[in-house]
Motif scaffolding. Structure first.
Motif: not given
Length: 350
Positions: A237-246, A288-292
């Motif tokens: 797993p990676l942690l990325i600086p956005m609020n929501r999504g995988i 990911s932005r297309h399911v947010r």
């Protein structure tokens, strides 16, 4: 006309609790009858989450204060390791209750695996035996008959949906599955943590739980079942600086002369008609932005440069389909509501 049911959300002061409130406020067959919190008991929900200002909701209480006689179904959005005893007590007080548990406490059918991954013995083995694993698209029949559903993890849902159908059809090698799954910050919860401060996580990406993330146990369980033999994926797993999504990229090795196009055909056939899973055209990459903000999942299949490999890409919103949205979907099955009820919202883009 279906009579509305009364639900309680235990742990409403966290992100998944707030997401449940957001979804259920629009559900045509549900009344939110009770909301609980620990430290924030006694406060109004709008004091904890100002987006609910002006909306009439129950005040936050302790779990002990909830009148179960007035409740038909409970969502448990409590921390891992606390839910087994809470749910046992709920059923002792009201055996006819239905429960959807968003923690990890009932996800693993094997008590030995649970103890290995969570560091303590399972406390409610009888309840574990009746718990249904809540990936709706792959376990509808068991979920519909259950009084206790274990909502799966966000990372595991993202990878189970594309991989399990391919293992069932023996199209990919069970021991050569490499998953890199990037998640947004809300997956870490709402509690104050130094390592989650903006200046600690912005402008960079890092791996965490390498080789030991607990969602790996759910992947083992479901991949083994699908393959009919032990299957050991490599999961990072990676942690990325956005609020929501995988966003998961999954490299697989093809078996039995299969092609990447066959993988795509299998996924398209498996999820044809599914309201929340979209298999994109072959070679197209999801974003990911297309399911947010939606309960949707987008899957893509791309041929790798090696003839014996392919790349699967899967993305969903960790707070909706990865948690609260899937929990509402499970409730809809248990209560015989239309499966899409309360979940019709499209993704928020841009």
């Amino acid at each position: 006309m279906t009579d509305p049911i009364d639900v309680a959300i235990l742990g409403a002061s966290g992100y998944t609790g707030a997401e449940l409130v957001r979804l259920l406020l629009r559900h045509p067959h549900v009344r939110i009858a009770a909301l609980t919190a620990d430290r924030k008991a006694g406060q109004a929900m709008a004091d904890v989450f100002p987006q609910f200002s002006g909306i009439e909701l129950p005040r936050l209480t302790t779990i002990a204060e909830v009148d179960l006689d007035a409740i038909d179904l409970v969502f448990c959005a409590l921390p891992h390791g606390t839910t087994q005893g809470v749910i046992a007590d709920l059923f002792a007080r009201k055996p006819s209750l239905k429960v959807v548990d968003l923690s990890a406490d009932f996800r693993l059918a094997d008590p030995a695996a649970y103890e290995t991954w969570y560091g303590h013995p399972h406390q409610q083995l009888a309840l574990q035996e009746e718990a249904a694993f809540g990936v709706v698209e792959l376990n509808r029949e068991a979920i519909a008959k259950a009084r206790l559903v274990a909502n799966p993890g966000c990372h595991s849902t993202t990878s189970i949906l594309p991989v399990v159908p391919l293992l069932k059809d023996k199209l990919i090698h069970p021991d050569q599955i490499v998953i890199t799954s990037a998640t947004g910050m809300s997956g870490a919860g709402r509690a104050a943590k130094e390592e989650m401060l903006f200046s600690e996580v912005s402008e960079g990406v890092h791996a965490y739980g390498v080789g030991k993330h607990r969602h790996t146990a759910e992947l083992d369980q479901e991949f083994d079942k699908a393959a009919g033999r032990p299957a050991r994926a490599t999961f990072t797993p990676l942690l990325i600086p956005m609020n929501r999504g995988i966003y998961a990229t999954i490299t697989v090795t093809l078996e039995g002369g299969a092609t990447a196009e066959q993988l795509h055909e299998t996924l398209a056939r498996t999820y044809a008609g599914e309201p929340f899973v979209t298999v994109l055209p072959f070679g197209k990459v999801p974003q990911s932005r297309h399911v947010r903000g939606s309960n949707g999942v987008q899957l893509g299949v791309v041929a790798d440069r090696g003839p014996d490999r392919a790349v699967l890409i899967s993305t969903l919103d960790n707070l909706t389909k990865g948690a609260s949205g899937q929990a509402v979907q499970n409730m809809n099955l248990i209560c015989r509501f239309p499966e899409t009820s309360g979940l019709e919202q499209l993704a928020i883009f841009p």
